[in-house]
Design a protein around this motif. Structure first.
Motif, PDB file in Angstrom:
ATOM      1  N   LEU A  73       0.258  -1.033   0.089  1.00 35.06           N
ATOM      2  CA  LEU A  73      -0.158  -0.042   0.178  1.00 35.06           C
ATOM      3  C   LEU A  73       0.866   1.147   0.077  1.00 35.06           C
ATOM      4  CD1 LEU A  73      -2.936  -0.878   2.731  1.00 35.06           C
ATOM      5  CD2 LEU A  73      -3.070  -0.823   0.190  1.00 35.06           C
ATOM      6  N   ARG A  74       1.987   1.166   0.060  1.00 41.03           N
ATOM      7  CA  ARG A  74       3.026   1.910   0.667  1.00 41.03           C
ATOM      8  C   ARG A  74       3.627   2.355  -0.869  1.00 41.03           C
ATOM      9  NH1 ARG A  74       4.879   0.958   6.227  1.00 41.03           N
ATOM     10  NH2 ARG A  74       6.560  -0.135   4.607  1.00 41.03           N
ATOM     11  N   GLY A  75       3.401   1.259  -1.918  1.00 44.96           N
ATOM     12  CA  GLY A  75       4.627   1.595  -2.761  1.00 44.96           C
ATOM     13  C   GLY A  75       5.907   0.661  -2.700  1.00 44.96           C
ATOM     14  N   ASP A  76       5.667  -0.266  -1.548  1.00 44.40           N
ATOM     15  CA  ASP A  76       7.539  -0.805  -1.093  1.00 44.40           C
ATOM     16  C   ASP A  76       7.005  -2.302  -1.518  1.00 44.40           C
ATOM     17  OD1 ASP A  76       9.320  -1.886   0.009  1.00 44.40           O
ATOM     18  OD2 ASP A  76       9.057  -0.950   1.937  1.00 44.40           O
ATOM     19  N   LEU A  77       8.441  -2.632  -2.536  1.00 46.27           N
ATOM     20  CA  LEU A  77       8.063  -3.494  -3.045  1.00 46.27           C
ATOM     21  C   LEU A  77       8.725  -4.874  -2.130  1.00 46.27           C
ATOM     22  CD1 LEU A  77       6.982  -4.357  -6.709  1.00 46.27           C
ATOM     23  CD2 LEU A  77       5.228  -4.846  -4.872  1.00 46.27           C
ATOM     24  N   GLY A  78       9.911  -4.336  -1.337  1.00 48.93           N
ATOM     25  CA  GLY A  78      10.951  -5.187  -0.469  1.00 48.93           C
ATOM     26  C   GLY A  78      11.742  -4.767  -1.359  1.00 48.93           C
ATOM     27  N   ARG A  79      13.376  -5.696  -0.829  1.00 49.93           N
ATOM     28  CA  ARG A  79      14.720  -5.426  -1.329  1.00 49.93           C
ATOM     29  C   ARG A  79      14.865  -6.838  -2.137  1.00 49.93           C
ATOM     30  NH1 ARG A  79      17.459  -1.019  -0.125  1.00 49.93           N
ATOM     31  NH2 ARG A  79      16.046   0.621   0.611  1.00 49.93           N
ATOM     32  N   SER A  83      21.167  -8.794  -4.121  1.00 47.85           N
ATOM     33  CA  SER A  83      22.203  -7.184  -4.201  1.00 47.85           C
ATOM     34  C   SER A  83      21.530  -5.826  -3.617  1.00 47.85           C
ATOM     35  CB  SER A  83      21.369  -6.883  -5.484  1.00 47.85           C
ATOM     36  OG  SER A  83      19.827  -6.228  -5.515  1.00 47.85           O
ATOM     37  N   GLY A  84      19.891  -6.309  -2.008  1.00 48.99           N
ATOM     38  CA  GLY A  84      19.927  -5.186  -1.291  1.00 48.99           C
ATOM     39  C   GLY A  84      18.958  -4.387  -2.158  1.00 48.99           C
ATOM     40  N   GLU A  85      18.866  -4.081  -3.239  1.00 44.30           N
ATOM     41  CA  GLU A  85      17.928  -2.954  -4.048  1.00 44.30           C
ATOM     42  C   GLU A  85      16.902  -3.302  -4.118  1.00 44.30           C
ATOM     43  OE1 GLU A  85      18.874  -1.551  -8.634  1.00 44.30           O
ATOM     44  OE2 GLU A  85      20.275  -2.935  -8.750  1.00 44.30           O
ATOM     45  N   PRO A  86      15.553  -2.107  -4.314  1.00 46.25           N
ATOM     46  CA  PRO A  86      13.979  -1.894  -4.425  1.00 46.25           C
ATOM     47  C   PRO A  86      14.138  -3.106  -5.635  1.00 46.25           C
ATOM     48  CG  PRO A  86      14.939   0.481  -3.126  1.00 46.25           C
ATOM     49  CD  PRO A  86      16.659  -0.153  -3.784  1.00 46.25           C
ATOM     50  N   VAL A  87      12.917  -4.074  -5.072  1.00 45.68           N
ATOM     51  CA  VAL A  87      12.739  -4.374  -6.416  1.00 45.68           C
ATOM     52  C   VAL A  87      12.091  -3.949  -7.559  1.00 45.68           C
ATOM     53  CG1 VAL A  87      10.704  -6.211  -6.462  1.00 45.68           C
ATOM     54  CG2 VAL A  87      11.835  -6.581  -4.722  1.00 45.68           C
ATOM     55  N   LEU A  88      11.122  -2.768  -6.822  1.00 41.47           N
ATOM     56  CA  LEU A  88       9.974  -1.582  -7.715  1.00 41.47           C
ATOM     57  C   LEU A  88      11.605  -2.019  -8.348  1.00 41.47           C
ATOM     58  CD1 LEU A  88       7.085  -0.687  -8.603  1.00 41.47           C
ATOM     59  CD2 LEU A  88       8.311   1.019  -6.812  1.00 41.47           C
ATOM     60  N   ARG A  89      12.344  -0.845  -8.580  1.00 36.98           N
ATOM     61  CA  ARG A  89      13.292   0.168  -8.719  1.00 36.98           C
ATOM     62  C   ARG A  89      13.946  -1.589  -9.897  1.00 36.98           C
ATOM     63  NH1 ARG A  89      18.959   2.199  -6.897  1.00 36.98           N
ATOM     64  NH2 ARG A  89      17.003   3.823  -5.657  1.00 36.98           N
ATOM     65  N   ILE A  90      14.160  -2.756  -9.957  1.00 44.80           N
ATOM     66  CA  ILE A  90      15.007  -3.759 -10.381  1.00 44.80           C
ATOM     67  C   ILE A  90      13.672  -3.986 -11.570  1.00 44.80           C
ATOM     68  CG2 ILE A  90      14.987  -5.894 -10.348  1.00 44.80           C
ATOM     69  CD1 ILE A  90      16.759  -5.600  -7.889  1.00 44.80           C
ATOM     70  N   ASN A 275      15.313 -16.096  -4.991  1.00 45.18           N
ATOM     71  CA  ASN A 275      15.044 -14.497  -4.534  1.00 45.18           C
ATOM     72  C   ASN A 275      13.998 -13.590  -5.029  1.00 45.18           C
ATOM     73  OD1 ASN A 275      15.272 -11.914  -4.411  1.00 45.18           O
ATOM     74  ND2 ASN A 275      17.142 -11.731  -5.940  1.00 45.18           N
ATOM     75  N   TYR A 276      13.027 -14.714  -3.420  1.00 42.88           N
ATOM     76  CA  TYR A 276      12.156 -14.620  -3.344  1.00 42.88           C
ATOM     77  C   TYR A 276      10.581 -12.961  -3.479  1.00 42.88           C
ATOM     78  CZ  TYR A 276      10.960 -19.473  -2.554  1.00 42.88           C
ATOM     79  OH  TYR A 276      11.597 -20.951  -3.218  1.00 42.88           O
ATOM     80  N   PRO A 277      11.451 -12.135  -2.832  1.00 45.48           N
ATOM     81  CA  PRO A 277      11.004 -10.658  -3.125  1.00 45.48           C
ATOM     82  C   PRO A 277      11.259  -9.906  -4.655  1.00 45.48           C
ATOM     83  CG  PRO A 277      12.834 -10.713  -1.540  1.00 45.48           C
ATOM     84  CD  PRO A 277      12.246 -12.230  -1.746  1.00 45.48           C
ATOM     85  N   VAL A 278      11.718 -10.540  -4.833  1.00 48.95           N
ATOM     86  CA  VAL A 278      11.872 -10.275  -6.862  1.00 48.95           C
ATOM     87  C   VAL A 278      10.360 -10.929  -7.158  1.00 48.95           C
ATOM     88  CG1 VAL A 278      13.414 -10.251  -8.801  1.00 48.95           C
ATOM     89  CG2 VAL A 278      14.214  -9.574  -6.779  1.00 48.95           C
ATOM     90  N   VAL A 279      10.093 -12.412  -7.018  1.00 49.51           N
ATOM     91  CA  VAL A 279       9.110 -12.853  -7.133  1.00 49.51           C
ATOM     92  C   VAL A 279       7.878 -12.267  -7.309  1.00 49.51           C
ATOM     93  CG1 VAL A 279       8.445 -15.402  -8.036  1.00 49.51           C
ATOM     94  CG2 VAL A 279      10.855 -15.419  -7.455  1.00 49.51           C
TER      95      VAL A 279
END
Ligand SMILES: Nc1ncnc2c1ncn2[C@@H]1O[C@H](COP(=O)(O)OP(=O)(O)OP(=O)(O)O)[C@@H](O)[C@H]1O
Ligand SMILES: [Mg+2]
Lengths: 314, 327
Positions: A73-79, A83-90, A275-279
């Motif tokens: 809801l805050r637009g945060d998809l985790g990291r 690599s620790g990069e924000p998932v959204l940016r990837i 890499n579950y956050p990315v999946v």
């Protein structure tokens, strides 16, 4: 109309929420400790524990899911777990290439599909009709990965007309490299589009309003393009909306075979490395995209058909 | 073929190729429609009325075969025309109104768009075409015609849609209007108003009308001449008044006798007569009505009656009136 739109949007949100829940359940069901797999067998226990904590795997699955929805809801998809990069940016960096691929595939499906479908309907029962029907059925029955591999073998390796791998730089190069993967994903859909369109044109041609148009001496071209196709195209639009889902799943292998960057390639790599956050992020994004495309298809239909608008308003 | 005939149908026979065999939908049909006259075409469901209409318009189904006959519009036999030549007449010299007002207009185009499209023959500006459409809608008494032009068919009532269809058919002031049960879907009052409207417009334009219907009341109200069809044949034809006063064919007789009160006003369908219509794939050799005819006698079962001129009727297909058979 607006009420309808809101209802559809609510439905879309529900679909996305359910898909995420299913995804969590699936990840949970996969055997093996994701942290162990990600870090390798020789990582120390502390390191593994820290990793689990970082991506929230130490918490119960329902809590994980709740946390995910809240940060969503805050637009945060985790990291990214590695690599620790924000998932959204990837995701956003990979999204355009997949979008181009899907758009290219739709174009490959629609332009020849509409042409063949119309042609077959106009020459119903003739040789042209039979030839287009054979073409349609054959492209429909060849699996997309087989088409992909043959396209590569023939056009990149043998003839060297198209580069085999990569997405390319600059507009022309990108377009050039888009041709084969789009063909691989879209070719089968030429058949679907042509068959469905042919059937709905023939059905619409039997409607009394077509007879009325003929009784006023309107030309057959006018009747086909202004009076019939407008209506007959509607089922094809619905089917194409669903087709985008198939193309998205096809994008996974197309991006691998043609070594293109994109969401499909990203998901594949992320699954391999647990890499579950990315999946999760990638699945979420494609689901949203799919739902939006279908919403768009419905809006186009409502725009083309005043009866649908009428029903929606009422 | 005289100069006072707008439409003359001669010995027309049409069949359909069906999986069960050749269905002989229309056989040796002949009748004339006077210039500026209204001819009612009456008959039970399936007797070939719509087939006849499609033949006049050159819009027969792909499975239809014209076995023989001529359809004269003025000096031209429509059956000898090419598709392109026929198209030039349609919507210009011949107008048509179809059975189902709900589905005979294009559902996704506005009334205005459809009414301007059909004026493609005229080199007029879009604006003028719209004005002509408004004028025509006004003539068929559609209230606020300018606003209706931007409506879609489903936004109009059934009666209004049918009046739009009539407006479209008469816009080019044709010589001949063919109307297939244009009022069957309407309620009785609306039906009568539509009939009056048609009559008025017909007098203004002076076109001839072939009016297909199930409704005898409408025929007696509207039509100068009447053609009665049964199982693909014309069994009796003649001036409406004479025919209604003294029907010659037992079938016509039964139709009128069933319930004379119903003929005047509200009857929506033809009265029912006991027995069944013969199959059209193997048409019986004798009279088509023989099986249900209360007055049948020996020759009816084996000999096909020929059309006869009898006082009061122009043609009757019945052995009762044939001196050669009865004597
Ligand atoms: N396209 C077709 N193919 C095969 N048979 C047909 C076709 N159209 C009509 N028929 C048959 O031809 C006969 C005459 O049909 P037609 O539609 O002309 O009757 P009609 O008098 O208009 O009936 P209704 O009052 O129900 O409209 C019927 O037996 C019908 O089943
Ligand atoms: Mg009919």
């Amino acid at each position: 109309m607006w009420l309808y739109f809101l209802k559809r949007l609510g439905l879309a949100v529900a679909v996305v929420a359910i898909v995420i829940a299913a995804l969590f359940a699936m990840i949970h069901a996969i055997p093996g400790d994701p942290a162990r797999v990600a870090l390798g067998p020789r990582a120390s226990e502390e390191l593994v524990a820290a990793f689990r904590e970082r991506i929230g795997l130490d918490q119960p699955i329902l809590v994980q899911m709740g946390n995910f929805y809240v940060s969503l809801l805050r637009g945060d998809l985790g990291r990214d777990a590695v690599s620790g990069e924000p998932v959204l940016r990837i995701l956003l960096s990979q999204l355009p290439d997949t979008l181009y691929l899907v758009l290219g595939s739709i174009l490959v499906a629609v332009v020849p599909g509409v042409f063949l479908g119309t042609l077959a309907a106009r020459h119903r029962g003739s040789l042209i009709d039979r030839v287009t029907s054979v073409i349609s059925v054959s492209v429909m029955s060849i699996p997309a990965f087989v088409i992909a591999i043959y396209l590569l073998l023939i056009f990149s390796i043998e003839l060297q007309w198209f580069p085999a791998i990569g997405a390319g730089e600059g507009v022309l190069d990108r377009l050039h490299r888009l041709v084969l993967p789009s063909l691989a994903l879209g070719l089968a859909w030429i058949g679907y589009v042509a068959r469905i369109l042919r059937a709905s044109i023939l059905e619409e041609m039997n409607e009394p309003h077509v007879r009325t148009a003929r009784a006023f001496g309107l030309s057959e071209n006018r009747i086909m393009y202004d009076y019939v196709l407008r209506i007959a195209i509607l089922p094809t639009i619905t089917v194409l909306g669903i087709g985008v889902g198939h193309m998205l799943s096809g994008a996974v292998f197309a991006e691998i075979v043609f070594a293109r960057p994109g969401i499909g390639k990203l998901v594949f790599d992320a699954i391999i490395s647990r890499n579950y956050p990315v999946v999760t992020g990638a699945v979420l994004l494609t689901t949203i995209f799919f739902v939006l495309v279908n919403l768009l298809a419905d809006l186009v239909i409502a725009w083309l058909d005043p009866r649908v608008r009428h029903d929606l308003a009422g | 073929m005289t100069r006072n005939t707008a439409l003359s149908i001669r010995d027309l026979s049409i069949s359909y190729d069906t999986p069960e065999g050749r269905l002989r939908a229309i056989r040796e049909v002949s009748f004339d429609v006077a210039r500026g006259g209204i001819t009612g075409l009456v008959g039970e469901s399936g007797c070939g009325k719509s087939t006849l209409m499609s033949a006049i318009l050159g819009l027969l189904d792909g499975a239809a075969i014209v076995e023989s006959g001529e359809i004269w519009l003025g000096e031209t036999d429509l059956l000898t025309l090419s598709r392109g030549e026929m198209r030039r007449l349609l919507g210009d010299r011949i107008g048509a109104v179809f059975q189902d007002p709900m589905r005979s207009l294009n559902p996704v185009l506005t009334i205005g768009r459809q009414m301007t499209d059909i004026q493609f023959r005229h080199r007029l500006s879009r604006r003028t075409k719209r004005e002509r459409a408004i004028e025509m809608l006004h003539k068929v008494r559609i209230p606020d015609p300018a606003a209706r032009l931007d409506r879609y068919p489903h936004e109009l009532s059934g009666g209004m849609r049918q009046r739009v269809a009539i407006a479209m058919a008469l816009m080019a002031e044709p010589d001949l209007l063919v109307a297939d049960e244009p009022t069957t879907a309407l309620d009785a009052t609306l039906e009568m108003r539509t009939i009056e409207l048609l009559r008025e417009l017909q007098q203004e334009i002076g076109c001839a009308i072939v009016f297909i219907t199930h409704h005898l009341g409408v025929v007696s109200e509207l039509c100068d001449d009447t053609v009665i069809m049964y199982a693909g044949e014309v069994v009796e034809a003649g001036p409406t008044r004479a025919l209604f006063e003294a029907p010659r064919h037992p079938y016509t007789d039964l139709l009128f006798a069933c319930d004379p009160a119903r003929i005047r006003e509200r009857s929506r369908h033809l009265p029912t007569i006991p027995g069944t219509v013969p199959g059209l794939i193997d048409v019986p050799p004798g009279c088509v009505f023989a099986e249900r005819c209360p007055e049948r006698f020996a020759p009816c079962g084996r000999l096909h009656p020929r059309p006869l001129r009898v006082r009061g009727s122009e043609a009757v297909r019945c052995h009762l009136h044939d001196p050669e058979v009865t004597s």
